[in-house]
Design a protein around this motif. Structure first.
Motif, short mmCIF file in Angstrom:
data_model
loop_
_atom_site.label_atom_id
_atom_site.label_comp_id
_atom_site.label_asym_id
_atom_site.label_seq_id
_atom_site.Cartn_x
_atom_site.Cartn_y
_atom_site.Cartn_z
N ILE A 486 6.35 18.94 2.38
CA ILE A 486 7.09 17.57 1.43
C ILE A 486 5.82 16.79 1.98
O ILE A 486 4.87 16.89 1.94
CB ILE A 486 7.79 17.19 2.14
CG1 ILE A 486 7.36 16.32 2.97
CG2 ILE A 486 9.17 18.00 2.52
CD1 ILE A 486 9.40 15.59 4.14
N ALA A 487 6.03 16.46 0.13
CA ALA A 487 4.99 14.97 0.15
C ALA A 487 4.97 14.23 -1.18
O ALA A 487 4.86 13.62 -2.31
CB ALA A 487 3.76 15.59 -1.02
N SER A 488 6.73 14.00 -0.26
CA SER A 488 7.11 12.90 -1.47
C SER A 488 6.52 11.53 -1.25
O SER A 488 5.59 10.93 0.05
CB SER A 488 8.76 12.43 -0.75
OG SER A 488 8.70 12.30 1.16
N VAL A 489 6.79 10.74 -2.65
CA VAL A 489 6.34 9.08 -2.65
C VAL A 489 7.33 8.28 -1.87
O VAL A 489 7.79 8.41 -2.31
CB VAL A 489 6.20 9.08 -4.12
CG1 VAL A 489 5.43 7.76 -4.36
CG2 VAL A 489 5.12 10.07 -4.86
N GLU A 490 6.65 8.11 -0.77
CA GLU A 490 7.76 6.74 0.01
C GLU A 490 7.32 5.37 -0.27
O GLU A 490 6.08 5.16 -0.90
CB GLU A 490 6.94 6.62 1.48
CG GLU A 490 7.53 7.77 2.55
CD GLU A 490 9.02 7.83 1.78
OE1 GLU A 490 9.91 8.13 2.09
OE2 GLU A 490 8.84 9.94 1.44
#
Length: 495
Positions: A486-490
């Motif tokens: 995953i490469a979600s923007v937190e």
């Protein structure tokens, strides 16, 4: 522990084994400036990375967290960068060293390798930004970098020299009336192909080493596991090509000379930065840290490369033992060595206590502060073990034992008795005489990760990795076809 916060110069080398430095006893490679730094500061003789790859180690240094907490389990693959959001930072949601120091009045700058996300935007906390445009180093002499003005080429010169020149510029111009945190990350010595395979006559130190015998480099038969990777159908062609190159580097004197030349180039750069601190009268008020993101095997056990370059991954000391030297004349004891077992997660809490920023808690960190050592005293909570994880392999290392455990289906556990077998040659995990030792270490390992793993990123319990892993299909087999990195923007961490 101090009333006026000092400057911090935090230097990270890439793939630098502690054992390839003069101050750690190596007589093949010349490192007079790093050796001087050790003589003028405190050297930790048994410092280890949390993981044998670049990105996880860098994330642990900045967050004080294990890979199963920050989610970066392996290298962040440049081939996947286009799939990540613009400006994506893999550790954005956590307290980090640069953000914490910036919030407390520090001027902050990164110069060099980043490899914790996309380098097209500064990592939160950094005011000044000059980053390597990739994660991997494919060439020492022709590269691209990114700063506030955009992306541009750096050609015809070694990238270490370029980053050192930029660090010199920063240290020359920085406002000395305010504390600064300068993170200089070198793309060397690296020890991997194509940059380190064979000769490098363009490196000005290469001729100094060409034709030597290099007794500190092991000469061993190539490990069959490495040979098997050359045709491993589960690896992409790039992975198989990397394995072929690692085999060619093995036992090659020209490669050994290349490696030593890159180490010496980094050493010369460290010397330039220390000299400039002296010239500006900043040495006494600057805490200098020299370390690495991880180590690298250079012939030990018939292997060359990272801990992930076998299947299953291994956790030999040779791939994880990194330098850690801290210098501040008149404040940090000179010429002192500490044999404490130290992990990368210890660095962030150590710096916070040393700077008297105890209110800055790295929540969940297993790290313990070593600040008393930097003040010349003992550590009350003496670390008696360090812990590692390399995707499907987890480990604990104590004074006497190194124990590794694998996910089901990936291989049996491994145990080395370091008192009887310091070279980690004889696996005694299956010996009845060590049954109680295995049970005790297994219990400690299990309890540690039960405390220090986030279910979102715990690969051993269905969690997902950020960015990339080497063999994603293995986790799909375990957890289902929907599993993937995953490469979600937190949300950005805020105090």
């Amino acid at each position: 522990m101090i009333s006026t916060p000092p400057n911090i110069l935090f230097i990270t080398a890439d793939n630098q084994p502690a054992t390839l430095l003069g101050c750690h006893g190596n007589t093949d490679v010349e490192t007079p400036h790093i050796d001087r730094m050790a003589a003028e500061g405190t050297r930790f003789t048994r410092a280890f990375s949390t993981n044998g790859m670049c990105s996880p180690g860098r994330a642990s240094l900045f967050t004080g967290l294990m890979p199963s907490q920050h989610g970066v389990h392996s290298w962040l693959n440049d081939d996947s960068m286009a799939d990540w959001p613009a400006g994506w930072c893999a550790v954005r949601e956590f307290r980090t060293l640069p953000a914490t120091l910036a919030h407390r009045g520090y001027q902050t700058a990164l110069i060099g390798k980043y490899h914790m996300g996309r380098p097209d935007a500064p990592m939160p906390g950094f005011e000044r930004w000059l980053a390597f445009a990739l994660g991997h180093t494919h060439d020492f002499y022709d590269n691209r970098v990114i700063d506030e003005s955009g992306e541009y080429a750096v050609t015809g010169r070694h990238i270490v020299d370029f980053f050192t020149d930029k660090a010199v510029d920063y240290l020359t111009e920085v406002d000395a009336s305010r504390p600064f945190f300068l993170n200089v990350n070198y793309d060397a010595p690296y020890l991997l192909p194509p940059t380190n395979y064979g000769p490098d006559p363009r490196n000005r130190f290469y001729e100094r080493y060409a034709g030597r015998d290099f007794p500190s480099f092991p000469r061993e038969a190539i490990h069959p596991n490495l040979l098997e990777r050359i045709t491993d159908p589960e690896l992409p062609e790039k992975g198989r090509a990397m394995s072929r190159a690692l085999v060619l580097m093995h036992n090659d004197p020209a490669t050994m000379a290349n490696v030593c030349a890159q180490v010496s180039l980094v050493d010369e750069s460290v010397g330039r930065l220390l000299a400039l601190l002296d010239e500006r009268g900043l040495s006494d008020n600057t805490l200098v840290v020299f370390t690495a993101d991880q180590a690298n095997l250079y012939g030990q056990h018939g292997l060359w490369g990272h801990t992930i370059n076998t299947h299953p991954s291994h956790l030999y000391d040779a791939g994880l033992h990194i330098p850690l030297i801290v210098r501040r004349p008149g404040h940090v004891p000179a010429g002192r060595t500490s044999d404490l077992l130290v992990g990368q997660c210890d660095l962030a809490p150590t710096l916070m206590e040393y700077l008297s920023f105890e209110d800055a808690e790295f929540a969940g960190s297993p790290g313990r502060s070593l600040a008393p050592v930097l003040a010349g005293g003992p550590v009350d909570d003496v670390p008696d073990a360090v812990f590692f994880e390399q995707e499907e392999t987890r480990g604990i290392r104590t004074d006497r034992y190194s124990y590794w455990k694998r996910l089901p289906g990936f291989g049996p556990p491994v145990l080395f008795d370091l008192e009887e077998d310091p070279g980690q040659r004889m696996d005694v995990a299956a010996s009845p005489a060590y049954a109680d030792v295995v049970a005790g270490l297994d219990r400690r390992l299990t309890e540690f990760f039960a405390r220090h793993a986030d279910p979102r990123y715990d690969l051993w319990n269905g969690g997902r990795a950020k960015g990339s892993v080497l063999r994603p299909q293995h986790y799909r087999d375990l957890y289902g076809p929907e599993w993937g990195p995953i490469a979600s923007v937190e949300p950005t961490f805020s105090e």
